[in-house]
Structure formats: structure tokens, C-alpha cells
Design a protein around this motif. Structure first.
Motif, PDB file in Angstrom:
ATOM      1  N   GLU A  97       0.848  -1.269   0.018  1.00 60.40           N
ATOM      2  CA  GLU A  97      -0.037  -0.082  -0.123  1.00 60.40           C
ATOM      3  C   GLU A  97       0.659   1.101  -0.041  1.00 60.40           C
ATOM      4  N   ALA A 111       3.486   0.878   2.792  1.00 57.25           N
ATOM      5  CA  ALA A 111       3.368  -0.190   3.829  1.00 57.25           C
ATOM      6  C   ALA A 111       3.035  -1.423   3.421  1.00 57.25           C
ATOM      7  N   PRO A 113       1.221  -4.309   5.028  1.00 59.99           N
ATOM      8  CA  PRO A 113       0.409  -4.804   6.037  1.00 59.99           C
ATOM      9  C   PRO A 113       0.312  -6.291   6.234  1.00 59.99           C
ATOM     10  N   VAL A 132       4.780  -3.389  12.575  1.00 57.29           N
ATOM     11  CA  VAL A 132       4.940  -2.064  11.671  1.00 57.29           C
ATOM     12  C   VAL A 132       5.835  -2.511  10.551  1.00 57.29           C
ATOM     13  N   ARG A 134       6.866  -0.211   7.386  1.00 56.22           N
ATOM     14  CA  ARG A 134       6.542   1.010   6.281  1.00 56.22           C
ATOM     15  C   ARG A 134       7.666   1.573   6.054  1.00 56.22           C
ATOM     16  N   SER A 136       8.952   5.606   3.760  1.00 58.49           N
ATOM     17  CA  SER A 136       8.741   6.783   3.110  1.00 58.49           C
ATOM     18  C   SER A 136       9.492   6.867   1.751  1.00 58.49           C
TER      19      SER A 136
END
Length: 348
Positions: A97, A111, A113, A132, A134, A136
């Protein structure tokens, strides 16, 4: 004298009541049209980037792609996503995602999940799951773009038939890449907190049941030259341009044993092996070197000689200072040859 009848009051126009609603509808229509147009641009640019990567030898695939997030965001969802670079490293995820704000379509939060799997060229796949996972990605026009990864409560499980992986779990894993365009440099930072070593591996022999932590902060010069059709080609191009890695901070803590360094310069030799010098400090060095010999990472006789050197140089707190050389394809600790230098890529 009589008073004239007053004229009846004028009816107020209702146009003023409708204008705000009409304007609101027009704004919504314009915003929707703009969002749909930008969504199309996101899809087009994504497809173009994939084609560029494929021409460079990368493999980028997914089963399904969805783009939503109206009205203020763009949400891209990929199922069965896979990215493979030419030298064999790959990343796979059941669901991937990505999210970006309409006001900043070049800044993305990504991310996984349901976890992910990274594939080693020689070692095979390792499944990663966590609370978690994730990342950026921003400043896409810079070289390199800014990238950060964060994983919390991670577990690492090699797939059936794959070689063991050094860590079984980690409380936290971070990776950061930052470019400094004006200096043609990049900052690379890696941190592993409270890692659990696999007892069958080297870290397990050194740490036992105690946590393992890793930190690495370095600066890469001539980063704009780090380009090529594959990993070896990019490294060679970077080295030919005079690229170097300057260490700012590094350390591995495994139980009571600590290997640390705050200075050193590294590059890659023509044979693809690491080259350079690191000034290091060792705590519980003899024990760690002995474990390396027992694990077969270093020949037993060399491990014993290096352990003797570390013991002779130990000061207060069982800390020894030494120099590690990566030269002519060999790694030496002080006067003792430990074995081949780490390989960054295959030989020419």
C-alpha cells in the motif's frame, strides 16, 4: 391632507441564497476533475517508471493495481507485488500500500500490512513479518531520492531450503537514505535494536540469549555517479568516479562483546571486494574472535592469533583498540590475516 399609501415592500431576490451552493458545486466538480486528472498522471508516471526499470534490467510485476483516495489523497494498492534487480536481490509482498497527499504527489508513504519477503541471490528468500513495516519515499527528482524504512517487532524466517539468516527477530529496524545535492553526497544510516540471533549462527555463538544491536552511519561521495544497468555496474561506475564511503559511526553489540568504529574510509576494489581501513575498538574481543573461529568464519589458527592480539591490546574495561585493513582481497586485524575481504559483488 391625507397620507399616501406606502408602496408594498420589494421581494428580495433568492439568487443570493443559491449562489454559495452553485459555487460549492462548481468547486466540487473542478476538484473532482482535477483529482481524476492527477490520478491518471500517477498511473502514467508509474507505468513509465516501470518501463524504465525494465529496460535497466529490473523486473517489476503485480497482479492487481488500484488507485483511490478521493478527495484529498491518492492510495495505490498492489497485490502480489514483486521487484527484482539484475544481481538477484528481490522484494515480494502479498499486499503493498502506498499513500500520497494531493498537495504533495511526489511524497509517498508505503506499507506492507501482511508482511514481505526479501530474496537473497545466494541465500534464498526470507519472510519478514511485524507489527509495523513501512517506508517513506520523497524528493523523487533528487539523486538519490530520500528513503526511510521502519520495522517494529519484526520476525525473520528463511523459506524452506533457504540458507539461515543471522537474525530471528528484532524489536526495531531502521534504514535511512538522504541526499545532499550541493555536495554530491548521500548519508546512509542503519540501526537494529534488540535483535535476537539464531543460535546456529555466528551472532548466536557470541551473544547467546542476549540481544544484538547494530548501528551504521556513513557518507557516500560522488553519489550522482552511482548509476548503471545492474548493481555491479553501478558500483564500478561510482568507484571509477572516485566514490568513497566515509564512516561516521558503526557498531555491533552482541551480548557483552562490542565492535565499534568512528572513523574509516572504504571503497570497492576491481575484484568486487571491500577495500579500505577502519579504526576499531573491541570489547570482549578475544571471546568474539574465538566464536568466529568455532563458527568457521575465520580459520581456527587465525582466530586464535587475532584473539591473542586483541587480548594484548586490551586496556581498562576489557577494551582493545586496533585497525582493520581490507586490502588486496584480504582482511587483517593488526598483523593477523583473518581471511578474504567481504565481497560487494562478483568478480569481473
Amino acid at each position: 391632507m391625507s397620507l399616501h399609501d406606502l408602496p408594498p415592500p420589494r421581494k428580495r431576490s433568492r439568487l443570493g441564497l443559491y449562489v454559495p451552493f452553485v459555487l460549492a458545486v462548481l468547486v466540487v466538480i473542478a476538484w473532482t476533475a482535477g483529482w481524476l486528472w492527477v490520478r491518471g498522471e500517477v498511473r502514467t508516471r508509474m507505468d513509465r517508471s516501470v518501463e524504465m526499470l525494465k529496460r535497466a534490467g529490473y523486473e517489476v510485476t503485480w497482479k492487481d493495481r488500484g488507485i483511490g483516495g478521493y478527495p484529498f489523497r491518492f492510495n495505490v494498492t498492489l497485490t502480489e507485488a514483486r521487484v527484482r534487480e539484475p544481481s538477484g536481490w528481490a522484494l515480494e509482498a502479498p499486499v503493498l500500500e502506498a499513500q500520497s497527499r494531493v498537495s504533495s504527489p511526489t511524497s509517498w508513504v508505503i506499507a506492507a500490512p501482511e508482511g514481505a519477503t526479501f530474496v537473497r541471490p545466494m541465500g534464498g528468500p526470507v519472510q519478514v513479518k511485524g507489527k509495523v513495516i513501512r517506508a517513506s519515499l520523497t524528493h523523487l527528482r533528487e539523486v538519490p531520492p530520500r528513503f526511510s524504512f521502519e520495522g517494529v517487532d519484526l520476525t525473520f524466517q528463511p523459506s524452506a531450503g533457504a540458507q539461515p539468516f543471522g537474525l530471528e527477530a528484532a524489536k526495531r529496524v531502521e534504514f535511512h537514505l538522504r541526499g545532499a545535492k550541493e555536495l554530491d553526497e548521500a548519508l546512509v544510516s542503519v540501526r537494529v535494536e534488540d535483535g535476537k540471533a539464531r543460535l546456529a549462527g555466528l551472532f548466536g555463538r557470541i551473544a547467546g540469549e542476549r540481544p544484538v544491536s547494530i548501528v551504521w552511519n556513513a557518507t557516500l561521495t560522488k553519489i550522482s555517479a552511482f548509476t548503471g544497468s545492474d548493481w555491479p555496474g553501478a558500483v564500478r561506475h561510482w568507484v571509477d568516479a572516485g566514490g568513497r564511503m566515509t564512516l561516521r559511526e558503526a557498531g555491533v553489540t552482541a551480548g557483552e562483546a562490542v565492535l565499534g568504529s568512528n572513523s574509516g574510509t572504504l571503497t570497492v576494489a576491481a575484484d568486487g571486494r571491500l577495500s579500505g581501513v577502519l579504526d576499531v575498538t573491541l570489547r570482549q574481543g578475544p571471546r568474539a574472535l574465538g566464536a568466529m573461529g568455532e563458527a568457521g568464519v575465520i580459520p581456527q589458527e587465525r582466530a586464535e592469533a587475532a584473539a591473542a592480539v586483541a587480548a594484548a591490546r586490551e586496556g581498562t574495561g576489557d577494551v582493545a583498540r586496533a585497525t582493520i585493513h581490507f586490502q588486496a582481497g584480504q582482511t587483517t586485524l593488526g598483523p593477523v590475516a583473518l581471511g578474504p575481504s567481504p565481497k560487494v559483488y562478483g568478480s569481473r
